[in-house]
Design an enzyme around this catalytic site. Structure first.
Site, PDB file in Angstrom:
ATOM      1  CE1 TYR A 157      -4.660  -0.834   0.932  1.00  0.00           C
ATOM      2  CE2 TYR A 157      -3.419  -2.651   0.015  1.00  0.00           C
ATOM      3  CZ  TYR A 157      -4.629  -2.075   0.342  1.00  0.00           C
ATOM      4  OH  TYR A 157      -5.791  -2.738   0.054  1.00  0.00           O
ATOM      5  CE  LYS A 229       4.400 -17.834   0.970  1.00  0.00           C
ATOM      6  NZ  LYS A 229       3.826 -19.179   1.203  1.00  0.00           N
ATOM      7  CG  ASP A 295       1.014 -20.610   2.777  1.00  0.00           C
ATOM      8  OD1 ASP A 295       1.658 -19.750   3.377  1.00  0.00           O
ATOM      9  OD2 ASP A 295       1.516 -21.650   2.347  1.00  0.00           O
ATOM     10  CG  ASP A 319      -6.483  -5.781   1.367  1.00  0.00           C
ATOM     11  OD1 ASP A 319      -7.642  -5.676   1.808  1.00  0.00           O
ATOM     12  OD2 ASP A 319      -6.124  -5.275   0.298  1.00  0.00           O
TER      13      ASP A 319
END
Length: 430
Positions: A157, A229, A295, A319
């Site tokens: 962002y 991640k 994930d 998000d």
């Protein structure tokens, strides 16, 4: 553009010594929003005013002040986000807003992102909790009670992009080829690649993790999970995890138990890491700090949502996750949202969904997202009695299967209500 009232100290919310000072009649700005914004705003305002009146019998009252942003602002002023709106939000500190229009792909920047940047609203707070009567794909949706803290100002962002085929993109590719050949080698098609950079800083990571830990401790939650991640992006996502653990272990050592430290202890002692689960029972009074690959977090949220309590994550992960979690308890129509700077106290409470232009003006939109966001705002003000009335009224309305069009086809034996009728039902059930 509506004129701002002359600031009257008795009407302005103040933050003194890190604590909120709320007058009995605070001025709170609002942006009704575009599309379905005006109708869900009217419903939410009606519910809030009913709850405040019932809770405080006229001793407290919100003095609303309309501000302009989005399509309405552009049509009236020629600006999508007038400076007067930003000034008012900074002056009065707290505001509410409906969904805003932003052209996709080109044109003006996202108004939501602009507001977060201008006010440094670094925390996106998204509680996700099931209310009986709402549709859910889960067999046991009552297990969902998750509070998500999303870093709101960095990552993609605040990303930097270079268009495929542009001189800037080719300049960067050439720079990588000459200075960082190993990184350049990762580009499969360098001549046609668009290039993006995602900044994640230590300062930005630490302040969102600190905010999440402090909130979890204050609200007596059991665990906080750092979502990342880092197995792939080790110096951005991985750093977010490491900085988060370090801050927790250094600044909250007496109040938390770190799974990171436990695993290191287990490896040194030869103890199986799985045995560390026993520590949950032994140290129930402390907040458990752990991490999880993003994930895996999606899978865990669907299969074992009770394993996730408070979670803190980077911007893009948050998000995705916030919308996915909302789907477990009824969708974005019932998902509250808040953007907060816990240092300055500035905050905007908003509908989590979009403008839904296809149903705008039909009085059929679900106002629950903005209504639940008003609960967050009332609690932020310390007006918990009014917040409880709103939340209980909504809970009873959904339990009675009185719903708006988005839920009607998903709930057996439901009674269909318009937006305004739904708000009236909530007030009657407070």
């Amino acid at each position: 553009m509506p004129k701002l009232p002359s600031p009257v100290n008795e009407q302005i919310i103040q933050f003194i010594g890190g604590k909120i000072q709320v007058p009995d009649q605070p001025v709170i700005p609002y942006i009704e929003g575009d599309g379905v914004g005006p109708e869900i705003w009217r419903a939410a305002r009606q519910v809030m005013e009913g709850a405040v009146e019932l809770a405080y019998q006229g001793k407290r009252q919100i003095l609303w002040k309309e501000l302009l942003a989005g399509g309405k602002a552009f049509n009236l002023t020629g600006s999508w986000l007038p400076q007067e709106t930003l000034l008012a939000l900074k002056t009065y500190h707290i505001g509410m807003k409906g969904p805003l229009t932003t052209p996709i792909g080109e044109g003006i920047r996202s108004l939501n992102v602009a507001l977060r940047k201008e006010l440094d609203l670094y925390t996106s707070l998204r509680p996700v909790k099931y209310m009986p009567g709402a549709p859910s794909p889960l067999q046991k949706p009552e297990n969902v009670d998750i509070v998500l803290f999303r870093e709101n100002t960095e990552d993609v962002y605040a990303g930097i992009e270079f268009e495929s085929g542009s001189v800037d993109a080719q300049t960067l590719v050439t720079f990588l080829q000459e200075r960082f050949p190993d990184s350049y080698a990762r580009l499969r098609f360098p001549s046609s690649s668009a290039i993006g950079l995602k900044p994640i800083s230590r300062e930005g990571s630490e302040r969102i993790v600190r905010t999440a830990i402090e909130w979890a401790l204050h609200n007596h939650r059991k665990s906080l999970t750092i979502i990342h991640k880092g197995n792939i992006m080790k110096y951005t996502e991985g750093a977010f995890m490491k900085w988060g653990y370090a801050l927790a272990e250094n600044d909250f050592a007496e109040q938390i138990y770190s799974m990171h430290q436990w695993k290191e202890t287990a490896q040194k002692s030869g103890e199986a890491a799985a045995n560390l689960e026993l520590e949950y029972a032994k140290n129930a009074g402390r907040l458990i700090i752990r991490d999880m690959i993003v994930d895996a977090a999606f899978e865990r949220a669907i299969i074992h949502p009770q394993d996730l309590d408070v979670i803190v994550t980077t911007n893009l992960n948050g998000d995705y996750l916030s919308d996915a979690l909302a789907a477990l308890v009824g969708g974005l129509g019932i998902a509250p949202g808040a953007n907060i700077n816990f240092v300055t106290g500035d905050a905007i409470f908003e509908a989590a969904h979009g403008t839904a232009p296809a149903i705008a003006g039909k009085n059929i939109a679900n106002p629950s997202s903005l209504i639940l966001s008003s609960v967050l705002m009332l609690r932020y003000l310390g007006w918990n009695e009014a917040a409880n009335l709103v939340e209980n009224g909504l809970r009873k309305t959904l339990a009675s299967r009185h719903v708006t069009a988005d839920f009607y086809d998903q709930v057996k034996n439901a009674t269909l209500l318009s937006t305004s009728e739904f708000a009236e039902q909530i007030i009657q059930r407070m």
